[in-house]
Scaffold this active site. Structure first.
Site, mmCIF file in Angstrom:
data_model
loop_
_atom_site.group_PDB
_atom_site.id
_atom_site.type_symbol
_atom_site.label_atom_id
_atom_site.label_comp_id
_atom_site.label_asym_id
_atom_site.label_seq_id
_atom_site.Cartn_x
_atom_site.Cartn_y
_atom_site.Cartn_z
ATOM 1 N N HIS A 1 2.258 3.546 -9.073
ATOM 2 C CA HIS A 1 2.137 2.108 -9.337
ATOM 3 C C HIS A 1 3.350 1.598 -10.114
ATOM 4 O O HIS A 1 3.860 0.522 -9.854
ATOM 5 C CB HIS A 1 0.849 1.807 -10.102
ATOM 6 C CG HIS A 1 -0.384 2.148 -9.316
ATOM 7 N ND1 HIS A 1 -0.539 1.783 -8.004
ATOM 8 C CD2 HIS A 1 -1.502 2.830 -9.644
ATOM 9 C CE1 HIS A 1 -1.712 2.229 -7.554
ATOM 10 N NE2 HIS A 1 -2.315 2.875 -8.536
ATOM 11 N N ASP B 1 0.823 -1.208 0.000
ATOM 12 C CA ASP B 1 0.000 0.000 0.000
ATOM 13 C C ASP B 1 0.862 1.266 0.000
ATOM 14 O O ASP B 1 1.997 1.253 0.476
ATOM 15 C CB ASP B 1 -0.919 -0.025 1.231
ATOM 16 C CG ASP B 1 -2.077 0.938 1.101
ATOM 17 O OD1 ASP B 1 -2.361 1.402 -0.026
ATOM 18 O OD2 ASP B 1 -2.696 1.255 2.128
ATOM 19 N N LEU C 1 11.787 -20.046 -5.291
ATOM 20 C CA LEU C 1 10.722 -19.238 -4.677
ATOM 21 C C LEU C 1 9.398 -19.363 -5.437
ATOM 22 O O LEU C 1 9.363 -19.240 -6.662
ATOM 23 C CB LEU C 1 11.132 -17.758 -4.657
ATOM 24 C CG LEU C 1 10.069 -16.774 -4.150
ATOM 25 C CD1 LEU C 1 9.917 -16.854 -2.647
ATOM 26 C CD2 LEU C 1 10.402 -15.341 -4.575
#
Ligand code: V0D
Length: 261
Positions: free
Chosen positions: A49, A32, A143
């Site tokens: 963004h 956020d 991962l």
């Protein structure tokens, strides 16, 4: 061979101490503060963004180094559709933009990409880019990188419930058989361990409909740092905090720990 994506360009990162004990296997992040980061600079929200993408890259890199097994990133929630159409359109182009630059690096670093959320309602171009990445990295065993796309936990639980009721109706599931473990199998996170650590950047301290079922026993770590300013150092800091908490439980097994709450 390690290509630029994993080269250490951050000053000071070289001698960084990476926790190696009690590392969380699964870290989930609510990224956020991107819009606010841009606003502070008089830039449009979408610039925030895009800047957020470079942080994604840094943190994936850090997670690989710290030997985190699963990283789940909240990229687009079912509520995000309420934003202005132009912002939504730009955000939904980010996966393709991200992958066109970083997919080769992710592949060579053995990362496996997965998605959770309702992909069916995303534009075809977004879905195809993500699906391509999932297919290309299917056999990697490093991962596991989960992108939560068009994800909302209540929606996920309702969707699970509907399939479950159909299975009960057609005899594939019975009420006697149904327990927490069986129910979990109907969620998007089927087969994944629940997150050990949740990080939320940007100063808010709430879940915003993220992984409600899965976070039942998870440790939370909040920071005021906005996502574009979140760094490898902060990430290691969160892991360190987790490690301290895990150590305080010393000797107490996970399932006993649950009784603590
Ligand atoms: C915006 C900050 C990477 C948070 C990061 C569609 C919000 C940048 C992806 C991505 C977004 C998704 C799937 C994939 C590869 C990359 C992404 C969205 C937003 C929403 F396979 N960053 N990112 N997706 N932001």
């Amino acid at each position: 061979m390690k290509i630029p994506f994993f080269n250490n360009k951050q000053p000071g990162a070289f001698n960084m101490h990476y926790p190696d004990q009690n590392t969380p296997d699964h870290v989930a992040i609510i990224m956020d503060g991107n819009g606010r980061w841009a606003k502070k600079r008089g830039m449009p929200r979408v610039a925030g963004h895009k800047e957020g993408i470079s942080t994604v890259v840094k943190i994936v890199k850090a997670a690989v180094k710290c030997k985190v097994k699963v990283l789940t990133l909240y990229t687009f929630s079912t509520e995000n559709w309420k934003r202005p159409k132009s912002e939504v359109d730009t955000i939904l182009r980010l996966p393709k933009e991200f992958l066109s630059i970083y997919l080769p690096d992710l592949i060579s670093n053995n990362v496996r990409i997965e998605a959770i959320g309702d992909m069916a309602n995303l534009p075809v171009h977004t879905r195809e880019a993500v699906q391509y990445a999932i297919d290309r990295t299917r056999d990697n065993d490093g991962l596991q990188l989960n992108f939560a796309l068009n994800y909302g936990s209540r929606h996920e639980i309702l969707k699970a419930m509907k399939v479950l009721l159909m299975d009960i109706d057609n005899g594939e599931m019975s009420l006697d058989e149904l327990d927490e473990q069986q129910f979990s199998r109907y969620l998007d996170t089927d087969g994944m361990k629940d997150p050990d650590l949740l990080i939320r950047t940007g100063g808010e301290q709430r879940l915003s409909n993220f992984l409600l079922w899965q976070l039942a026993y998870t440790e939370f770590w909040f920071t005021d740092v906005l996502w574009p300013e979140f760094s490898e150092k902060e990430f290691v800091h969160a892991l360190e905090a987790y490690r301290q908490r895990a150590r305080r439980y010393g000797g107490i097994q996970d399932d006993q720990k649950k009784n603590y709450y």
